[in-house]
Design a protein around this motif. Structure first.
Motif, PDB file in Angstrom:
ATOM      1  N   VAL A 186      83.312  58.736 -68.565  1.00  0.00           N
ATOM      2  CA  VAL A 186      82.678  58.937 -69.503  1.00  0.00           C
ATOM      3  C   VAL A 186      81.985  59.782 -70.301  1.00  0.00           C
ATOM      4  N   ASP A 187      81.887  60.701 -69.948  1.00  0.00           N
ATOM      5  CA  ASP A 187      81.575  61.883 -70.813  1.00  0.00           C
ATOM      6  C   ASP A 187      82.633  63.247 -70.869  1.00  0.00           C
ATOM      7  N   GLY A 188      83.720  62.499 -70.183  1.00  0.00           N
ATOM      8  CA  GLY A 188      84.931  62.805 -70.940  1.00  0.00           C
ATOM      9  C   GLY A 188      85.382  64.731 -69.913  1.00  0.00           C
ATOM     10  N   THR A 189      85.148  64.322 -68.984  1.00  0.00           N
ATOM     11  CA  THR A 189      85.004  66.038 -68.174  1.00  0.00           C
ATOM     12  C   THR A 189      85.845  65.907 -66.697  1.00  0.00           C
ATOM     13  N   THR A 190      86.909  66.720 -66.499  1.00  0.00           N
ATOM     14  CA  THR A 190      87.677  66.840 -65.977  1.00  0.00           C
ATOM     15  C   THR A 190      87.016  67.658 -64.517  1.00  0.00           C
ATOM     16  N   THR A 191      86.691  68.539 -64.655  1.00  0.00           N
ATOM     17  CA  THR A 191      85.634  69.318 -63.397  1.00  0.00           C
ATOM     18  C   THR A 191      84.502  68.681 -62.356  1.00  0.00           C
ATOM     19  N   LYS A 192      84.683  69.169 -61.301  1.00  0.00           N
ATOM     20  CA  LYS A 192      83.420  69.068 -60.696  1.00  0.00           C
ATOM     21  C   LYS A 192      82.770  69.890 -60.141  1.00  0.00           C
ATOM     22  N   VAL A 193      81.187  69.740 -60.093  1.00  0.00           N
ATOM     23  CA  VAL A 193      80.366  71.164 -60.558  1.00  0.00           C
ATOM     24  C   VAL A 193      79.288  70.609 -59.409  1.00  0.00           C
ATOM     25  N   GLU A 194      79.345  71.643 -58.406  1.00  0.00           N
ATOM     26  CA  GLU A 194      78.240  71.511 -57.623  1.00  0.00           C
ATOM     27  C   GLU A 194      77.269  72.359 -57.606  1.00  0.00           C
ATOM     28  N   VAL A 195      76.168  72.418 -57.609  1.00  0.00           N
ATOM     29  CA  VAL A 195      74.761  73.716 -57.773  1.00  0.00           C
ATOM     30  C   VAL A 195      74.219  73.276 -56.080  1.00  0.00           C
ATOM     31  N   SER A 196      73.598  74.733 -55.628  1.00  0.00           N
ATOM     32  CA  SER A 196      73.108  74.543 -54.441  1.00  0.00           C
ATOM     33  C   SER A 196      71.857  75.574 -54.593  1.00  0.00           C
ATOM     34  N   PHE A 197      71.059  74.846 -53.716  1.00  0.00           N
ATOM     35  CA  PHE A 197      69.285  75.394 -53.793  1.00  0.00           C
ATOM     36  C   PHE A 197      69.322  75.977 -51.887  1.00  0.00           C
ATOM     37  N   GLY A 198      69.115  76.889 -51.857  1.00  0.00           N
ATOM     38  CA  GLY A 198      68.553  77.303 -50.329  1.00  0.00           C
ATOM     39  C   GLY A 198      66.831  77.506 -50.101  1.00  0.00           C
ATOM     40  N   HIS A 199      66.263  77.158 -48.893  1.00  0.00           N
ATOM     41  CA  HIS A 199      65.450  77.607 -49.030  1.00  0.00           C
ATOM     42  C   HIS A 199      64.335  77.536 -49.648  1.00  0.00           C
ATOM     43  N   VAL A 200      64.768  75.883 -50.148  1.00  0.00           N
ATOM     44  CA  VAL A 200      64.021  74.829 -50.558  1.00  0.00           C
ATOM     45  C   VAL A 200      61.713  74.864 -49.996  1.00  0.00           C
ATOM     46  N   GLU A 201      61.385  75.192 -51.061  1.00  0.00           N
ATOM     47  CA  GLU A 201      59.720  75.237 -49.894  1.00  0.00           C
ATOM     48  C   GLU A 201      59.553  73.555 -50.848  1.00  0.00           C
ATOM     49  N   LEU A 202      59.660  73.657 -52.295  1.00  0.00           N
ATOM     50  CA  LEU A 202      58.869  72.443 -52.360  1.00  0.00           C
ATOM     51  C   LEU A 202      59.479  71.640 -53.565  1.00  0.00           C
ATOM     52  N   MET A 203      59.858  70.728 -54.153  1.00  0.00           N
ATOM     53  CA  MET A 203      60.597  70.124 -54.828  1.00  0.00           C
ATOM     54  C   MET A 203      60.583  68.496 -55.764  1.00  0.00           C
ATOM     55  N   PHE A 204      60.628  68.858 -56.995  1.00  0.00           N
ATOM     56  CA  PHE A 204      59.431  67.659 -57.832  1.00  0.00           C
ATOM     57  C   PHE A 204      61.593  67.346 -58.175  1.00  0.00           C
ATOM     58  N   LEU A 205      62.389  66.253 -57.614  1.00  0.00           N
ATOM     59  CA  LEU A 205      63.131  65.976 -58.350  1.00  0.00           C
ATOM     60  C   LEU A 205      63.769  64.253 -59.040  1.00  0.00           C
ATOM     61  N   LYS A 206      64.659  64.166 -59.640  1.00  0.00           N
ATOM     62  CA  LYS A 206      64.535  63.172 -60.859  1.00  0.00           C
ATOM     63  C   LYS A 206      65.959  62.817 -59.389  1.00  0.00           C
ATOM     64  N   PRO A 207      66.834  61.112 -58.952  1.00  0.00           N
ATOM     65  CA  PRO A 207      67.419  60.583 -58.277  1.00  0.00           C
ATOM     66  C   PRO A 207      69.193  61.528 -59.346  1.00  0.00           C
ATOM     67  N   PHE A 208      68.422  61.092 -60.568  1.00  0.00           N
ATOM     68  CA  PHE A 208      69.624  61.375 -61.841  1.00  0.00           C
ATOM     69  C   PHE A 208      69.258  62.275 -62.982  1.00  0.00           C
ATOM     70  N   TYR A 209      70.299  62.996 -62.965  1.00  0.00           N
ATOM     71  CA  TYR A 209      70.610  63.673 -64.684  1.00  0.00           C
ATOM     72  C   TYR A 209      71.104  63.471 -65.893  1.00  0.00           C
ATOM     73  N   ARG A 210      70.455  62.258 -66.592  1.00  0.00           N
ATOM     74  CA  ARG A 210      72.190  61.853 -66.987  1.00  0.00           C
ATOM     75  C   ARG A 210      72.381  63.021 -68.395  1.00  0.00           C
ATOM     76  N   ASN A 211      71.473  63.759 -68.722  1.00  0.00           N
ATOM     77  CA  ASN A 211      72.411  64.140 -69.789  1.00  0.00           C
ATOM     78  C   ASN A 211      72.247  66.242 -69.332  1.00  0.00           C
ATOM     79  N   GLY A 212      72.651  65.834 -67.927  1.00  0.00           N
ATOM     80  CA  GLY A 212      73.033  67.436 -67.477  1.00  0.00           C
ATOM     81  C   GLY A 212      71.922  68.463 -67.245  1.00  0.00           C
ATOM     82  N   LEU A 213      72.327  69.131 -66.456  1.00  0.00           N
ATOM     83  CA  LEU A 213      70.925  70.424 -65.890  1.00  0.00           C
ATOM     84  C   LEU A 213      71.229  71.789 -67.183  1.00  0.00           C
ATOM     85  N   HIS A 214      69.946  72.364 -66.793  1.00  0.00           N
ATOM     86  CA  HIS A 214      69.749  73.313 -67.520  1.00  0.00           C
ATOM     87  C   HIS A 214      68.831  74.431 -66.882  1.00  0.00           C
ATOM     88  N   ILE A 215      69.662  74.658 -65.671  1.00  0.00           N
ATOM     89  CA  ILE A 215      68.522  75.521 -64.676  1.00  0.00           C
ATOM     90  C   ILE A 215      68.242  76.861 -65.394  1.00  0.00           C
TER      91      ILE A 215
END
Length: 135
Positions: free
Chosen positions: A32-61
């Protein structure tokens, strides 16, 4: 400061481990998005989060700007000393995580073989892969 930018990809929350306070987000290789790689992001020592279950347009951290942190601090009671550890997940969005410096890993999906996650098993893996930290 180095932002993590992978726009145009579908990312999803794949795990939160409360006992270790770890959060994982991932983007699979898709036609669908024409990608061939798997990308994973990890956060440690999480204190608080406000998230969506999906990010359809990608991430910009990136670190929250002073103005963004001011709003988040007032709204969620985040102490001033956590400003350097408040990460926005989108270019123009409200999703954020208060955690240690995030890190990421990326590899060609076909090369991963039986390996389900880039965070499972030894690192670096026996196949070509990239990794880094945000910030």
């Amino acid at each position: 400061m180095t932002d993590f930018i992978r726009e145009g990809r579908l990312f999803r929350v794949t795990a939160f481990l409360p006992s270790h306070r770890q959060l994982f987000l991932a983007s699979e290789a898709t036609l669908v998005d024409g990608t061939t790689t798997k990308v994973e992001v990890s956060f440690g020592h999480v204190e608080l989060m406000f998230l969506k279950p999906f990010y359809r347009n990608g991430l910009h951290i990136r670190r929250a700007s002073a103005d963004e942190f001011g709003v988040l601090s007032e709204r969620h009671g985040i102490p001033a000393e956590d400003a350097a550890y408040t990460w926005m997940l989108e270019r123009d969005g409200d999703s954020f995580v208060v955690a240690s410096i995030p890190n990421w890993r990326e590899a060609e999906y076909e090369l991963m073989g039986e390996r389900e996650s880039l965070y499972d098993g030894p690192w670096p893996p026996e196949f070509p892969a990239e990794s880094g930290n945000v910030g």
